[in-house]
Design a protein around this motif. Structure first.
Motif, PDB file in Angstrom:
ATOM      1  N   GLN A  71       0.821  -1.210   0.000  1.00 39.28           N
ATOM      2  CA  GLN A  71       0.000   0.000   0.000  1.00 39.28           C
ATOM      3  C   GLN A  71       0.860   1.269   0.000  1.00 39.28           C
ATOM      4  O   GLN A  71       0.384   2.345   0.331  1.00 39.28           O
ATOM      5  CB  GLN A  71      -0.945  -0.007   1.208  1.00 39.28           C
ATOM      6  CG  GLN A  71      -2.284   0.665   0.945  1.00 39.28           C
ATOM      7  CD  GLN A  71      -3.460  -0.136   1.486  1.00 39.28           C
ATOM      8  OE1 GLN A  71      -3.488  -1.350   1.369  1.00 39.28           O
ATOM      9  NE2 GLN A  71      -4.432   0.536   2.071  1.00 39.28           N
ATOM     10  N   ALA A  72       2.118   1.121  -0.416  1.00 39.33           N
ATOM     11  CA  ALA A  72       3.038   2.255  -0.408  1.00 39.33           C
ATOM     12  C   ALA A  72       3.089   2.898  -1.789  1.00 39.33           C
ATOM     13  O   ALA A  72       3.535   2.281  -2.755  1.00 39.33           O
ATOM     14  CB  ALA A  72       4.432   1.803   0.011  1.00 39.33           C
ATOM     15  N   THR A  73       2.620   4.115  -1.885  1.00 36.62           N
ATOM     16  CA  THR A  73       2.707   4.924  -3.099  1.00 36.62           C
ATOM     17  C   THR A  73       3.110   6.336  -2.691  1.00 36.62           C
ATOM     18  O   THR A  73       2.872   6.743  -1.543  1.00 36.62           O
ATOM     19  CB  THR A  73       1.361   4.997  -3.838  1.00 36.62           C
ATOM     20  OG1 THR A  73       0.412   5.715  -3.010  1.00 36.62           O
ATOM     21  CG2 THR A  73       0.807   3.604  -4.142  1.00 36.62           C
ATOM     22  N   ILE A  74       3.706   7.059  -3.606  1.00 38.46           N
ATOM     23  CA  ILE A  74       4.106   8.425  -3.271  1.00 38.46           C
ATOM     24  C   ILE A  74       2.887   9.292  -2.917  1.00 38.46           C
ATOM     25  O   ILE A  74       2.901   9.985  -1.886  1.00 38.46           O
ATOM     26  CB  ILE A  74       4.932   9.051  -4.406  1.00 38.46           C
ATOM     27  CG1 ILE A  74       6.235   8.266  -4.596  1.00 38.46           C
ATOM     28  CG2 ILE A  74       5.244  10.509  -4.100  1.00 38.46           C
ATOM     29  CD1 ILE A  74       7.093   8.152  -3.339  1.00 38.46           C
ATOM     30  N   PRO A  75       1.796   9.285  -3.710  1.00 38.73           N
ATOM     31  CA  PRO A  75       0.632  10.081  -3.312  1.00 38.73           C
ATOM     32  C   PRO A  75       0.079   9.670  -1.947  1.00 38.73           C
ATOM     33  O   PRO A  75      -0.315  10.526  -1.141  1.00 38.73           O
ATOM     34  CB  PRO A  75      -0.390   9.806  -4.425  1.00 38.73           C
ATOM     35  CG  PRO A  75       0.422   9.396  -5.598  1.00 38.73           C
ATOM     36  CD  PRO A  75       1.583   8.643  -5.032  1.00 38.73           C
ATOM     37  N   MET A  91       9.690   3.607   0.623  1.00 42.75           N
ATOM     38  CA  MET A  91       9.431   2.544  -0.343  1.00 42.75           C
ATOM     39  C   MET A  91      10.687   1.706  -0.591  1.00 42.75           C
ATOM     40  O   MET A  91      10.633   0.469  -0.631  1.00 42.75           O
ATOM     41  CB  MET A  91       8.910   3.140  -1.648  1.00 42.75           C
ATOM     42  CG  MET A  91       7.506   3.714  -1.531  1.00 42.75           C
ATOM     43  SD  MET A  91       6.918   4.482  -3.066  1.00 42.75           S
ATOM     44  CE  MET A  91       6.750   3.041  -4.131  1.00 42.75           C
ATOM     45  N   VAL A  92      11.830   2.377  -0.716  1.00 40.87           N
ATOM     46  CA  VAL A  92      13.088   1.657  -0.904  1.00 40.87           C
ATOM     47  C   VAL A  92      13.425   0.851   0.348  1.00 40.87           C
ATOM     48  O   VAL A  92      13.969  -0.259   0.264  1.00 40.87           O
ATOM     49  CB  VAL A  92      14.223   2.640  -1.257  1.00 40.87           C
ATOM     50  CG1 VAL A  92      15.573   1.939  -1.253  1.00 40.87           C
ATOM     51  CG2 VAL A  92      13.960   3.283  -2.618  1.00 40.87           C
ATOM     52  N   ARG A  93      13.065   1.387   1.513  1.00 40.54           N
ATOM     53  CA  ARG A  93      13.335   0.657   2.757  1.00 40.54           C
ATOM     54  C   ARG A  93      12.632  -0.697   2.773  1.00 40.54           C
ATOM     55  O   ARG A  93      13.151  -1.664   3.335  1.00 40.54           O
ATOM     56  CB  ARG A  93      12.900   1.485   3.974  1.00 40.54           C
ATOM     57  CG  ARG A  93      13.173   0.778   5.310  1.00 40.54           C
ATOM     58  CD  ARG A  93      12.775   1.617   6.501  1.00 40.54           C
ATOM     59  NE  ARG A  93      13.631   2.783   6.654  1.00 40.54           N
ATOM     60  CZ  ARG A  93      13.480   3.702   7.598  1.00 40.54           C
ATOM     61  NH1 ARG A  93      12.479   3.596   8.473  1.00 40.54           N
ATOM     62  NH2 ARG A  93      14.291   4.720   7.681  1.00 40.54           N
ATOM     63  N   SER A  94      11.461  -0.773   2.161  1.00 40.35           N
ATOM     64  CA  SER A  94      10.747  -2.050   2.148  1.00 40.35           C
ATOM     65  C   SER A  94      11.577  -3.131   1.447  1.00 40.35           C
ATOM     66  O   SER A  94      11.578  -4.295   1.868  1.00 40.35           O
ATOM     67  CB  SER A  94       9.384  -1.901   1.463  1.00 40.35           C
ATOM     68  OG  SER A  94       9.509  -1.728   0.058  1.00 40.35           O
TER      69      SER A  94
END
Length: 358
Positions: A71-75, A91-94
């Motif tokens: 459920q990770a998106t920039i918006p 997001m990169v951390r995921s």
């Protein structure tokens, strides 16, 4: 014709996916993730808990770790109060967390035994929830996207894939497993999940084909659908039509079902197998995968999960019932099996026990 290598088929006789991440964070680690980011909220609040869940699944026997980026998106992250740069970093951390978990596991005694046995190292699958998951209103189970256009969906996915195409820190690159292609971003396969519409499937197939050399090149993908019954995805189109639309794309090496009641999975797989068989090998070696919900039913009035009749047939034991279903899924053609909501490392361990050579 030379086709893209399918990493899901390296695991014989069955690839074991992991299970639910968000519900495991809630149930086993007591995390409150009732927000629009769901499990992605823990990327900031408690990344160590995510890493530990990844470790739990590897210890249980999983061959694939799915990142906490569903459920990770920039918006979505900006709406939650993060800056664009902070959102990209999360997001990169995921990806980093899954790569780190795999490295720790392979450095452990159990991980060393796995490699010594000849079992390939686990894959890191970058999770990309559907557009409906981003809306955070349940649209991944209805396909009600308010007349979203193909171009809207295309840009939605391009923006996410672009974020993931970044090199890992050096200390993680040096610990990537020797038996895997060394992609500097650490991603072995893309997982497009809980797709409820034929439109979104078609957009993804076109995007992956047209950007094969520019967006995470050489990384294969799977697409899994949320389904409403034994023949249809949640928006109402035939699952078989979605299979036909996606599997003809070389970069899509797997297609399947997730976040769906287990009772529908066998029939859905058989519908998909018919389409694949009709292609007579012209699409290369593909894998059908399934990772449905536990089979429990959510009751909104009491805000609780109930086992239902299916479990009574197996003495009320959820894991035994799930493994019994899984036997039917392999007979229907599944080559990769795991779990979604309310499944646990215990479910994956049970699957490994029922398929001892996996």
């Amino acid at each position: 014709m030379i086709f893209m290598k399918n990493p899901l088929l390296q695991f014989n006789p069955l690839c074991l996916l992991d299970g639910g991440l968000a519900t495991e964070l809630e149930d086993s680690y007591g995390k409150d993730i009732k927000n629009d980011l769901w499990s992605a909220s823990m990327l900031k609040e408690d990344p160590e808990a995510i890493l530990q869940v990844h470790m739990d699944y590897l210890e249980a026997g999983a061959d694939v770790l799915t990142t906490a980026s569903y459920q990770a998106t920039i918006p979505g992250l900006i709406a939650a109060g993060y800056s664009e740069e902070e959102g990209k970093a999360l997001m990169v951390r995921s990806i980093e967390l899954a790569v780190e978990a795999r490295a720790r596991f392979l450095e452990s005694d159990k991980g060393k035994l796995r490699i010594a046995s000849g079992r390939p190292s686990p894959l890191v699958a970058a999770s990309l929830g559907s557009y409906g998951a981003y809306l955070a209103n349940g649209a991944e189970f209805t396909g009600d996207y308010n007349n979203v256009t193909d171009e809207d969906l295309t840009q939605f996915y391009i923006s996410r894939l672009s974020v993931f195409d970044q090199a890992l820190p050096a200390h993680l690159i040096s610990r990537l497993p020797a038996d895997r292609p060394h992609h500097p971003h650490g991603i072995d396969i893309l997982a497009f999940e809980t797709v409820p519409t034929l439109q979104e499937a078609r957009v993804l197939a076109t995007l992956l084909a047209s950007h094969a050399s520019t967006l995470l090149p050489a990384v294969p993908a799977w697409i899994s659908f949320s389904c409403i019954d034994a023949k249809h995805v949640c928006h109402g189109e035939l699952f078989s039509d979605c299979v036909r639309e996606t599997l003809k794309t070389e970069r899509i090496v797997g297609v399947g079902i997730n976040c769906t009641h287990p009772k529908y999975v066998e029939s859905l797989l058989r519908e998909g197998e018919k389409v694949y068989e009709d292609a007579k090998g012209s699409w290369g070696e593909k894998a059908f995968l399934c990772y449905p919900n536990s089979g429990e039913e959510w009751h909104h009035d009491t805000r609780s999960w109930r086992k239902g009749q299916a479990f009574e047939e197996h003495g009320g034991d959820m894991k035994v019932a799930y493994s019994a279903w899984a036997k039917l899924w392999t007979e229907a053609g599944a080559r990769a099996i795991g779990g979604c909501c309310r499944t646990t490392p215990g479910h994956i361990h049970s699957l490994k026990s029922h398929f001892p050579h996996s």
